[in-house]
Design a protein around this motif. Structure first.
Motif, short mmCIF file in Angstrom:
data_model
loop_
_atom_site.label_atom_id
_atom_site.label_comp_id
_atom_site.label_asym_id
_atom_site.label_seq_id
_atom_site.Cartn_x
_atom_site.Cartn_y
_atom_site.Cartn_z
N ASP A 191 0.91 -1.14 0.15
CA ASP A 191 0.09 0.10 -0.04
C ASP A 191 0.97 1.27 -0.08
N ILE A 192 2.03 1.19 0.84
CA ILE A 192 2.77 2.33 0.95
C ILE A 192 3.51 2.67 -0.47
N ALA A 193 3.62 1.25 -1.19
CA ALA A 193 4.46 1.37 -2.55
C ALA A 193 3.45 2.01 -3.49
N SER A 194 2.26 1.53 -3.29
CA SER A 194 1.31 2.22 -4.28
C SER A 194 0.85 3.68 -4.22
N TYR A 195 1.28 4.26 -3.03
CA TYR A 195 1.40 5.70 -2.73
C TYR A 195 2.16 6.33 -3.60
N CYS A 196 3.19 5.88 -4.02
CA CYS A 196 4.43 6.38 -4.88
C CYS A 196 3.55 7.06 -6.10
N VAL A 197 2.52 6.31 -6.63
CA VAL A 197 1.98 6.66 -7.98
C VAL A 197 0.53 7.09 -7.63
N ALA A 198 -0.19 6.71 -6.88
CA ALA A 198 -1.56 6.64 -6.91
C ALA A 198 -2.18 8.09 -6.75
N PRO A 199 -1.46 9.01 -5.88
CA PRO A 199 -2.12 10.51 -5.53
C PRO A 199 -2.24 11.06 -6.92
N ALA A 200 -1.21 10.87 -7.64
CA ALA A 200 -1.32 11.58 -8.99
C ALA A 200 -2.34 11.12 -10.03
N LEU A 201 -2.86 10.03 -10.02
CA LEU A 201 -3.64 9.41 -10.82
C LEU A 201 -4.91 10.12 -11.27
N PRO A 202 -5.70 10.70 -10.25
CA PRO A 202 -6.93 11.42 -10.44
C PRO A 202 -6.49 12.62 -11.59
N ARG A 203 -5.42 13.24 -11.35
CA ARG A 203 -5.26 14.53 -12.10
C ARG A 203 -4.44 13.91 -13.53
N LEU A 204 -3.72 12.90 -13.47
CA LEU A 204 -2.98 12.28 -14.59
C LEU A 204 -3.89 11.66 -15.69
N ALA A 205 -5.12 11.21 -15.10
CA ALA A 205 -6.09 10.34 -16.04
C ALA A 205 -7.29 10.81 -15.26
N PRO A 206 -8.03 11.94 -15.49
CA PRO A 206 -9.21 12.19 -14.84
C PRO A 206 -10.44 11.29 -15.39
N ASP A 207 -10.24 10.99 -16.58
CA ASP A 207 -11.37 10.09 -16.93
C ASP A 207 -11.10 8.67 -16.65
N ALA A 208 -10.18 8.26 -16.56
CA ALA A 208 -10.05 6.83 -16.04
C ALA A 208 -10.03 6.49 -14.41
N VAL A 209 -9.63 7.70 -13.66
CA VAL A 209 -9.53 7.39 -12.35
C VAL A 209 -10.56 8.48 -11.66
N ASN A 210 -11.69 8.01 -11.20
CA ASN A 210 -12.56 8.80 -10.45
C ASN A 210 -13.77 7.81 -9.74
N ARG A 211 -14.80 8.55 -8.94
CA ARG A 211 -15.59 7.99 -8.11
C ARG A 211 -16.37 6.77 -9.01
N ASP A 212 -16.55 7.05 -10.14
CA ASP A 212 -17.38 5.95 -10.84
C ASP A 212 -16.58 5.01 -11.38
N ALA A 213 -15.75 5.39 -12.08
CA ALA A 213 -14.58 4.34 -12.72
C ALA A 213 -14.06 3.40 -11.89
N THR A 214 -13.41 4.06 -10.77
CA THR A 214 -12.46 3.55 -9.80
C THR A 214 -12.91 3.65 -8.33
N PRO A 215 -14.22 3.15 -8.07
CA PRO A 215 -14.54 3.46 -6.73
C PRO A 215 -13.59 3.20 -5.46
N ARG A 216 -12.98 1.82 -6.07
CA ARG A 216 -12.16 1.13 -4.90
C ARG A 216 -10.79 1.86 -4.85
N ILE A 217 -10.19 2.39 -5.72
CA ILE A 217 -9.07 3.23 -5.84
C ILE A 217 -9.46 4.23 -4.99
N MET A 218 -10.37 5.14 -5.44
CA MET A 218 -10.81 6.35 -4.59
C MET A 218 -11.10 6.15 -3.00
#
Lengths: 255, 255
Positions: A191-218
């Motif tokens: 989980d710590i390793a995932s935090y390397c990348v994950a916080p940038a995802l909603p900004r980097l790929a807003p269409d793919a990473v959001n409450r509807d498309a990826t509720p579990r990631i959010m």
């Protein structure tokens, strides 16, 4: 004595900072300013000859590679444990961490390097560029820097990087549908390793990473951001805005 | 029940085979013929969706990535231990294993792929090629295979790979000048990981790897080749010669 050489709290630096804060151990912080290429300065190469951050120095022994550092911290400061007890979950933790290290992280960082570092590195004069490149010991990293200081990645390479990021997003969402945390029922180093990348995802790929498309990631991101150790790691110094300003660049986009 | 899906005893397959033989545990062996692209067949993708060997299946749980598999084996079959007790040596073991996984191994394998696999893969018809490529799930690996089945690596990429191999040779010799085994005073998983690449080096780079230039690598290779577990791993099936013959190719160069 425990010392950490690290940059601002993102990418591989935040990974080790979170681990240290989860463990609650005291350490001396040494900030390495990547925008000023301090990671290639002779003083730092004496600490880590590969010229990359972070580096942990524990009683004189230098430990490199963020994933290895975090396993080391869990070996020497076992409380609280950050690796699952179950060997299959522990393997899952390592498989996912390796995927982030090998594919997901580098793909996201190619995009970040292109937009943040290329404008800075490409301003170097040919002499400065040669002089800086000659300091980088590892062939592979020297080439990566030559690319960034030169023409940067091609549109095709950036499209590839974006496609790899989306592949990673799909895998992360699938993992989190199977269990609460990335390796299983308990929070762990992956989980710590995932935090390397994950916080940038909603900004980097807003269409793919959001409450509807990826509720579990959010949801997982929310849970991560609530952790006191994550908050403490994010509160560590970040000299990017002031360095960009000093170099005459506009401030970075908010994360 | 313990099962291993693996190819001939070289590269990442020999790495897990040696570990299993060191542990002395019984397992069922499933040979995956890479020259017939069996790793991309639907039956194998059901075991490992990434389409790579080796895969360990333990009581129904699939563990992938040879370095992770070997740590898993040491977790579940702790006797004899194959990770150093000292945390710094253990970190050194992981740092060196990661370097092999990330740089040294892939560089050596690019050369091997070029000379062994490209002649075979490039004979596929465009339809067969497309059909096989479409089976490969990971973008990054799909591209690697498209390269091998197409024009293969350029002279520049091969020269790069050779330079990276020589960098690895220098690092390995330096490690072995500091201590008897790659991580310290005791044999460990990073020695096993080194055996992915090392036996091919005297043939791949005869001017750089020999008794005069790299005496420590040569001594270490002798010590590795004397280990009963290494001998047992090397005695596992190798269908490369018969497959090449069936495909109408000359036999591979002796290793």
């Amino acid at each position: 004595m425990l010392e950490l050489y690290h940059a601002e709290p993102v990418a591989n630096s935040v990974k080790v900072l979170i681990c240290l804060k989860e463990k609650g151990v005291e350490f001396s912080s040494h900030y390495v300013n990547l925008l000023l290429f301090e990671q290639h300065a002779p003083e730092y190469l004496a600490v880590n000859p590969d010229g990359v951050v972070p580096t942990l120095v524990h009683d004189g022994a230098a430990i490199t590679e963020s994933s290895v550092i975090n396993e080391y911290l869990d070996d020497v400061f076992p409380d609280p444990p950050l690796r699952p007890t179950d060997p299959v979950e522990r393997a899952r933790m390592r498989i996912w961490t390796k995927y982030i290290d090998d594919y997901f992280g580098p793909a996201a960082s190619r995009i970040g390097w292109h937009f943040l570092l290329h404008p800075i590195a490409s301003r170097l004069s040919p002499e400065e560029r040669e002089q800086r490149l000659s300091r980088i010991p590892m062939a592979d990293r020297r080439e990566k820097w030559a690319t960034i200081a030169g023409t940067s990645f091609t549109a095709e390479q950036l499209a590839d990087a974006r496609r790899q990021v989306l592949e990673g997003v799909g895998k992360l969402e699938a993992l989190l549908r199977n269990h609460l945390w990335t390796a299983g029922a308990t929070f762990s180093l992956s989980d710590i390793a995932s935090y390397c990348v994950a916080p940038a995802l909603p900004r980097l790929a807003p269409d793919a990473v959001n409450r509807d498309a990826t509720p579990r990631i959010m949801d997982w991101l929310d849970a991560m951001n609530e952790r006191p150790a994550v908050k403490a790691a994010l509160a560590m110094p970040n000299k990017v805005p002031e360095t960009l300003a000093a170099l005459g660049f506009p401030p970075p986009a908010p994360r």
